[in-house]
Write a protein that holds these residues in place. Structure first.
Motif, PDB file in Angstrom:
ATOM      1  N   VAL A 197      24.272  48.550 -15.680  1.00 22.41           N
ATOM      2  CA  VAL A 197      24.952  47.244 -15.658  1.00 22.41           C
ATOM      3  C   VAL A 197      25.005  46.670 -17.065  1.00 22.41           C
ATOM      4  CG1 VAL A 197      24.828  44.864 -14.822  1.00 22.41           C
ATOM      5  CG2 VAL A 197      24.319  46.758 -13.267  1.00 22.41           C
ATOM      6  N   LYS A 198      23.879  46.759 -17.773  1.00 20.72           N
ATOM      7  CA  LYS A 198      23.824  46.247 -19.141  1.00 20.72           C
ATOM      8  C   LYS A 198      24.795  47.001 -20.046  1.00 20.72           C
ATOM      9  CE  LYS A 198      20.636  45.170 -22.906  1.00 20.72           C
ATOM     10  NZ  LYS A 198      19.237  45.206 -23.389  1.00 20.72           N
ATOM     11  N   LEU A 199      24.820  48.325 -19.916  1.00 22.24           N
ATOM     12  CA  LEU A 199      25.736  49.130 -20.722  1.00 22.24           C
ATOM     13  C   LEU A 199      27.186  48.788 -20.408  1.00 22.24           C
ATOM     14  CD1 LEU A 199      25.914  51.446 -22.791  1.00 22.24           C
ATOM     15  CD2 LEU A 199      26.049  53.033 -20.861  1.00 22.24           C
ATOM     16  N   GLY A 200      27.462  48.569 -19.130  1.00 15.88           N
ATOM     17  CA  GLY A 200      28.820  48.217 -18.736  1.00 15.88           C
ATOM     18  C   GLY A 200      29.261  46.884 -19.307  1.00 15.88           C
ATOM     19  N   LEU A 201      28.353  45.913 -19.339  1.00 12.88           N
ATOM     20  CA  LEU A 201      28.686  44.599 -19.891  1.00 12.88           C
ATOM     21  C   LEU A 201      28.857  44.657 -21.407  1.00 12.88           C
ATOM     22  CD1 LEU A 201      26.318  42.333 -17.764  1.00 12.88           C
ATOM     23  CD2 LEU A 201      28.813  42.454 -17.627  1.00 12.88           C
ATOM     24  N   GLU A 202      28.116  45.547 -22.056  1.00 14.81           N
ATOM     25  CA  GLU A 202      28.203  45.646 -23.513  1.00 14.81           C
ATOM     26  C   GLU A 202      29.425  46.438 -23.966  1.00 14.81           C
ATOM     27  OE1 GLU A 202      24.406  47.319 -24.459  1.00 14.81           O
ATOM     28  OE2 GLU A 202      23.423  45.357 -24.598  1.00 14.81           O
ATOM     29  N   LEU A 203      29.753  47.519 -23.255  1.00 13.35           N
ATOM     30  CA  LEU A 203      30.862  48.382 -23.660  1.00 13.35           C
ATOM     31  C   LEU A 203      32.154  48.101 -22.896  1.00 13.35           C
ATOM     32  CD1 LEU A 203      29.128  51.866 -24.059  1.00 13.35           C
ATOM     33  CD2 LEU A 203      29.585  50.135 -25.802  1.00 13.35           C
ATOM     34  N   GLY A 204      32.030  47.440 -21.740  1.00 11.95           N
ATOM     35  CA  GLY A 204      33.190  47.174 -20.903  1.00 11.95           C
ATOM     36  C   GLY A 204      34.339  46.473 -21.617  1.00 11.95           C
ATOM     37  N   VAL A 251      25.334  37.008 -30.287  1.00 12.35           N
ATOM     38  CA  VAL A 251      25.897  35.659 -30.402  1.00 12.35           C
ATOM     39  C   VAL A 251      26.868  35.579 -31.576  1.00 12.35           C
ATOM     40  CG1 VAL A 251      25.366  33.227 -30.799  1.00 12.35           C
ATOM     41  CG2 VAL A 251      23.867  34.611 -29.332  1.00 12.35           C
ATOM     42  N   VAL A 252      26.445  36.112 -32.723  1.00 13.71           N
ATOM     43  CA  VAL A 252      27.309  36.096 -33.908  1.00 13.71           C
ATOM     44  C   VAL A 252      28.592  36.872 -33.643  1.00 13.71           C
ATOM     45  CG1 VAL A 252      27.527  36.856 -36.308  1.00 13.71           C
ATOM     46  CG2 VAL A 252      25.400  35.781 -35.524  1.00 13.71           C
ATOM     47  N   THR A 253      28.454  38.037 -33.024  1.00 15.16           N
ATOM     48  CA  THR A 253      29.631  38.853 -32.708  1.00 15.16           C
ATOM     49  C   THR A 253      30.592  38.103 -31.803  1.00 15.16           C
ATOM     50  OG1 THR A 253      28.389  40.924 -32.936  1.00 15.16           O
ATOM     51  CG2 THR A 253      30.425  40.999 -31.667  1.00 15.16           C
ATOM     52  N   LEU A 254      30.062  37.425 -30.792  1.00 17.43           N
ATOM     53  CA  LEU A 254      30.919  36.676 -29.866  1.00 17.43           C
ATOM     54  C   LEU A 254      31.668  35.562 -30.590  1.00 17.43           C
ATOM     55  CD1 LEU A 254      31.872  36.136 -26.978  1.00 17.43           C
ATOM     56  CD2 LEU A 254      29.901  34.612 -26.700  1.00 17.43           C
ATOM     57  N   VAL A 255      30.968  34.827 -31.437  1.00 18.85           N
ATOM     58  CA  VAL A 255      31.614  33.737 -32.176  1.00 18.85           C
ATOM     59  C   VAL A 255      32.756  34.266 -33.042  1.00 18.85           C
ATOM     60  CG1 VAL A 255      31.280  32.014 -33.999  1.00 18.85           C
ATOM     61  CG2 VAL A 255      29.587  32.236 -32.170  1.00 18.85           C
ATOM     62  N   LEU A 256      32.516  35.370 -33.734  1.00 25.10           N
ATOM     63  CA  LEU A 256      33.548  35.943 -34.598  1.00 25.10           C
ATOM     64  C   LEU A 256      34.713  36.516 -33.789  1.00 25.10           C
ATOM     65  CD1 LEU A 256      31.369  37.665 -37.351  1.00 25.10           C
ATOM     66  CD2 LEU A 256      32.649  35.528 -37.512  1.00 25.10           C
ATOM     67  N   VAL A 257      34.411  37.091 -32.632  1.00 21.99           N
ATOM     68  CA  VAL A 257      35.483  37.609 -31.765  1.00 21.99           C
ATOM     69  C   VAL A 257      36.393  36.469 -31.312  1.00 21.99           C
ATOM     70  CG1 VAL A 257      35.944  38.511 -29.444  1.00 21.99           C
ATOM     71  CG2 VAL A 257      34.348  39.697 -30.948  1.00 21.99           C
ATOM     72  N   MET A 274      35.403  39.423 -23.273  1.00 25.65           N
ATOM     73  CA  MET A 274      34.180  39.477 -24.082  1.00 25.65           C
ATOM     74  C   MET A 274      33.293  38.271 -23.800  1.00 25.65           C
ATOM     75  SD  MET A 274      32.611  41.260 -26.415  1.00 25.65           S
ATOM     76  CE  MET A 274      31.395  41.121 -27.727  1.00 25.65           C
ATOM     77  N   VAL A 275      33.911  37.105 -23.701  1.00 23.24           N
ATOM     78  CA  VAL A 275      33.152  35.886 -23.401  1.00 23.24           C
ATOM     79  C   VAL A 275      32.486  36.009 -22.030  1.00 23.24           C
ATOM     80  CG1 VAL A 275      33.323  33.414 -22.920  1.00 23.24           C
ATOM     81  CG2 VAL A 275      34.556  34.389 -24.857  1.00 23.24           C
ATOM     82  N   ALA A 276      33.240  36.451 -21.033  1.00 23.29           N
ATOM     83  CA  ALA A 276      32.709  36.574 -19.677  1.00 23.29           C
ATOM     84  C   ALA A 276      31.579  37.586 -19.615  1.00 23.29           C
ATOM     85  CB  ALA A 276      33.832  36.970 -18.716  1.00 23.29           C
ATOM     86  N   ALA A 277      31.740  38.725 -20.289  1.00 26.71           N
ATOM     87  CA  ALA A 277      30.710  39.767 -20.272  1.00 26.71           C
ATOM     88  C   ALA A 277      29.432  39.290 -20.957  1.00 26.71           C
ATOM     89  CB  ALA A 277      31.235  41.028 -20.948  1.00 26.71           C
TER      90      ALA A 277
END
Length: 201
Positions: A10-17, A74-80, A55-58
């Motif tokens: 599940v974690k891998l799916g949320l990270e790579l999905g 967190v940093v990656t999400l903000v930049l995305v 990405m936000v939802a995941a």
């Protein structure tokens, strides 16, 4: 707050999905152009527009399930969100491509700054997950700093010198494989310093 354990798949799916969803959308839309509110948008732009909310939802789902997010996440999400938004707003895919360069440059700069101060900032965020002696952390941090800097340079070379499709394949598969191989290659270092620490106990 301690991180709650969840199913690793599940974690891998949320990270790579989200990345895989972006790739699938790009492949489906790359040769098409859409007119929305009188403005033409290429498939790449629409794939990016879809990637941001996914990405936000995941990331929010990962936070909800584990109770914790790494600083890098967190940093990656903000930049995305920022560069993805610019990409769609200005209808220019270059902003999304340069985002990768900025992310890895920022990570390399932060870790490098810590090294200049004689510290491993990597240890501050990962020492609960990977028990290493200080020397081990310093070596791993130096390697990771160089690795992140190399990825930033490589991303610049690819998005500026190759086709958009080549960059998408690089982002989807090249970066993922590169990070995986890098950490697999550190197995000897992790084992050596962890074993020494265990012996002292």
């Amino acid at each position: 707050m301690a991180e709650r354990k969840i199913n690793p798949w599940v974690k891998l799916g949320l990270e790579l999905g989200p990345v895989l969803a972006f790739f699938a959308a790009y492949v489906a839309l790359k040769d098409r152009t859409f007119v929305i509110a009188g403005t033409e948008y290429r498939g790449f732009i629409l794939a990016t527009a879809g990637f941001v909310p996914v990405m936000v939802a995941a990331t929010l789902a990962l936070w909800r399930l584990t109770g914790k997010l790494a600083t890098m996440q967190v940093v990656t999400l903000v930049l995305v969100v920022f560069f993805g938004g610019l990409t769609v707003w200005l209808n220019d895919g270059d902003f999304f491509k340069i985002k990768v360069t900025i992310i890895y440059t920022l990570f390399a700069a932060v870790l490098g700054f810590g090294l200049l101060r004689g510290q491993s900032y990597l240890a501050l965020v990962m020492e609960d997950l990977v028990p290493l002696q200080r020397e081990g952390w310093m070596i791993l941090t130096r390697r990771l700093t160089a690795f992140f800097a190399g990825l930033a340079i490589l991303n610049e070379v690819i998005w500026r010198g190759f086709s958009e499709q080549a960059w998408v394949y690089f982002k989807t598969f090249g970066l993922t494989a590169g990070v995986f191989v890098f950490f697999i290659a550190q197995g000897g270092l992790l084992s050596r310093y962890a074993a020494e620490e265990a012996e002292k106990k």
